[in-house]
Motif scaffolding. Structure first.
Motif, mmCIF file in Angstrom:
data_model
loop_
_atom_site.group_PDB
_atom_site.id
_atom_site.type_symbol
_atom_site.label_atom_id
_atom_site.label_comp_id
_atom_site.label_asym_id
_atom_site.label_seq_id
_atom_site.Cartn_x
_atom_site.Cartn_y
_atom_site.Cartn_z
ATOM 1 N N ALA A 40 -17.019 -27.781 13.836
ATOM 2 C CA ALA A 40 -15.734 -27.212 13.452
ATOM 3 C C ALA A 40 -15.224 -27.715 12.111
ATOM 4 C CB ALA A 40 -14.688 -27.520 14.532
ATOM 5 N N PHE A 41 -15.539 -28.979 11.770
ATOM 6 C CA PHE A 41 -14.853 -29.623 10.655
ATOM 7 C C PHE A 41 -15.745 -30.032 9.483
ATOM 8 C CE2 PHE A 41 -11.736 -31.355 14.053
ATOM 9 C CZ PHE A 41 -11.001 -30.173 14.013
ATOM 10 N N HIS A 42 -17.065 -30.007 9.635
ATOM 11 C CA HIS A 42 -17.882 -30.671 8.611
ATOM 12 C C HIS A 42 -17.933 -29.904 7.286
ATOM 13 C CE1 HIS A 42 -21.032 -27.718 9.353
ATOM 14 N NE2 HIS A 42 -21.755 -28.259 8.391
ATOM 15 N N ALA A 43 -17.759 -28.614 7.291
ATOM 16 C CA ALA A 43 -17.855 -27.839 6.051
ATOM 17 C C ALA A 43 -16.848 -26.695 6.061
ATOM 18 C CB ALA A 43 -19.273 -27.300 5.864
ATOM 19 N N PRO A 265 -7.963 -21.191 11.565
ATOM 20 C CA PRO A 265 -9.177 -20.400 11.816
ATOM 21 C C PRO A 265 -9.797 -19.824 10.556
ATOM 22 C CG PRO A 265 -7.458 -19.818 13.381
ATOM 23 C CD PRO A 265 -6.833 -20.748 12.404
ATOM 24 N N GLU A 266 -8.964 -19.547 9.533
ATOM 25 C CA GLU A 266 -9.484 -18.960 8.296
ATOM 26 C C GLU A 266 -10.370 -19.925 7.505
ATOM 27 O OE1 GLU A 266 -5.738 -16.993 9.554
ATOM 28 O OE2 GLU A 266 -6.265 -19.086 9.115
ATOM 29 N N LEU A 267 -10.404 -21.193 7.915
ATOM 30 C CA LEU A 267 -11.247 -22.180 7.246
ATOM 31 C C LEU A 267 -12.364 -22.686 8.151
ATOM 32 C CD1 LEU A 267 -8.578 -24.370 5.375
ATOM 33 C CD2 LEU A 267 -9.896 -22.457 4.481
ATOM 34 N N GLN A 268 -12.521 -22.076 9.318
ATOM 35 C CA GLN A 268 -13.495 -22.555 10.295
ATOM 36 C C GLN A 268 -14.518 -21.475 10.642
ATOM 37 O OE1 GLN A 268 -10.583 -23.970 13.450
ATOM 38 N NE2 GLN A 268 -11.869 -25.777 13.284
ATOM 39 N N PRO A 269 -15.638 -21.901 11.272
ATOM 40 C CA PRO A 269 -16.587 -20.903 11.791
ATOM 41 C C PRO A 269 -15.910 -19.986 12.807
ATOM 42 C CG PRO A 269 -17.582 -23.089 11.756
ATOM 43 C CD PRO A 269 -16.133 -23.281 11.426
ATOM 44 N N PHE A 271 -16.515 -18.974 15.793
ATOM 45 C CA PHE A 271 -16.396 -19.354 17.193
ATOM 46 C C PHE A 271 -15.073 -20.071 17.457
ATOM 47 C CE2 PHE A 271 -17.021 -22.770 20.370
ATOM 48 C CZ PHE A 271 -17.198 -21.990 21.495
ATOM 49 N N PHE A 272 -14.753 -21.035 16.609
ATOM 50 C CA PHE A 272 -13.521 -21.794 16.807
ATOM 51 C C PHE A 272 -12.297 -20.950 16.462
ATOM 52 C CE2 PHE A 272 -16.906 -24.864 16.053
ATOM 53 C CZ PHE A 272 -16.763 -25.688 17.157
ATOM 54 N N GLY A 273 -12.462 -20.064 15.500
ATOM 55 C CA GLY A 273 -11.369 -19.155 15.198
ATOM 56 C C GLY A 273 -11.056 -18.236 16.358
ATOM 57 N N ALA A 274 -12.094 -17.806 17.087
ATOM 58 C CA ALA A 274 -11.869 -16.953 18.256
ATOM 59 C C ALA A 274 -11.157 -17.724 19.359
ATOM 60 C CB ALA A 274 -13.204 -16.408 18.760
#
Length: 381
Positions: A40-43, A265-269, A271-274
């Motif tokens: 979720a957070f590395h990139a 969510p706009e900065l995450q993959p 899956f986590f945004g969903a």
């Protein structure tokens, strides 16, 4: 002189198998936390991050289209006619930055919505202004409270409330296994009340994370905590010592990472945004932001998410009650079996087991070691 008889080889082998079997849980926690947090957070990278360009002329349209094309999906750029509309979009979280071009360009942001998103937007438009040979003036239309300069205090408040809630599940399910389910459920509700008061103390007088709205904050903290505790107490009937791993997966690994407290969510993959759209941590964090900084805009939807998780908790307890009642009936008609104490009415002692030598009132789990180990595992985050 010998210090005493050495342990039998068979005893050592049994103890080693016992330790190795219990090491599975922390190792799975390690894998799960690594996959969740690093995934979720590395990139963090923006995708479809909504920003506005203020203006109605051809130059504003060209700038918006240029940014859209150059961003290659990172930004979703729209034009708005005036500053007031841009501010309204920021205050309703329809956008995360608004650029006013001109001789003295200005960028509007709302750090209370997301400090990291505001930082990304500021970086983009600082380069735009530099290309026009002008310094950028940044205006924050929704600043955070003085006690929460980064805007992430509400996230860490959620972390504290979550730990108090899910760790209490192990205590209620383990040490309270001999209690009737209705008593365990009542303990869950009572514990959530205490946890929510602790959260209010942290948010208000202790750290000053918010400067108003403590009543609404308490209500959401209680609803959030009660949902976690009830789900956990219900799951404990089925998962037993694996409950800690289960609630950590639900309320730490998937919950913290999708809450939007660090990156939206706009900065995450995806899956986590969903997950952000319906997970309880997102409901709590976004509900607090709405309540404290955005005049309650969208608050009803966030509270609904928390309420639905509370209902899921009630349903989990109800299903657990049916399962425990069935176990009790099975134990009553099967000679020589020992009833699970969590399925017995309050104050009732389980029958003596056959072949195991357990006396009346003894837990079929043995000497309580599993309950103690479960409670020790629950402190991991």
């Amino acid at each position: 002189m010998s210090a005493g008889p050495s342990a039998a080889p068979g005893s050592n082998a049994g103890a080693l198998r016992h330790v190795l079997s219990h090491l599975v849980t922390p190792l799975l926690m390690c894998v799960g936390m690594g996959l969740a947090y690093l995934g979720a957070f590395h990139a963090p990278e923006p995708h479809d991050l909504r920003v506005d360009v203020v203006g109605s002329g051809p130059s504003a349209q060209v700038l918006a289209q240029t940014l859209q094309d150059k961003g290659d999906g990172a930004l979703s750029v729209r034009t708005v006619t005036d500053r007031d509309t841009a501010v309204d979009h920021l205050m309703t979280q329809q956008s995360y930055g608004a650029y006013l071009p001109g001789k003295s360009p200005e960028l509007l942001v709302a750090t209370a919505s997301s400090d990291t998103s505001a930082t990304v937007v500021q970086k983009v438009f600082t380069e735009v202004a530099a290309g026009q040979g002008a310094p950028l003036d940044v205006t924050d239309v929704a600043p955070t409270a003085d006690g929460d300069p980064t805007g992430q205090g509400l996230f860490f408040l959620m972390v504290a409330v979550s730990i108090g809630s899910y760790a209490s599940v192990a205590v209620i399910g383990g040490a309270g296994a001999v209690l009737a389910l209705r008593i365990r459920a009542a303990l869950a509700i009572g514990t959530s009340f205490v946890v929510s008061l602790i959260g209010v103390a942290f948010a208000g007088p202790v750290f000053g994370l918010v400067d108003h709205g403590l009543g609404g904050l308490w209500a959401m903290a209680w609803l959030y905590s009660a949902g976690i505790l009830l789900v956990g107490v219900g799951l404990h009937t089925f998962l037993k010592r694996w409950t800690t791993l289960g609630v950590m997966a639900l309320f730490v690994m998937l919950n913290f990472t999708s809450s939007g407290g660090i990156f939206r969510p706009e900065l995450q993959p995806g899956f986590f945004g969903a997950l952000h759209s319906f997970w309880n941590g997102a409901g709590f964090v976004e509900g607090l932001r709405s309540h404290v900084y955005f005049d309650g805009y969208g608050l009803g939807g966030h509270v609904l998410v928390l309420a639905l998780w509370f209902v899921v908790g009630l349903a989990a307890v109800g299903v657990a009650g049916l399962a425990e009642a069935r176990r009790l009936r099975t134990a009553a008609v099967t000679p020589g079996t020992t009833a699970d104490p969590s399925a017995l009415p309050a104050g009732a002692a389980p029958a003596a087991g056959a072949g195991g030598g357990a006396g009346a009132g003894a837990s079929p789990r043995g000497d309580g070691a599993d309950e103690e180990e479960e409670m020790e595992e629950a402190v991991g985050v």
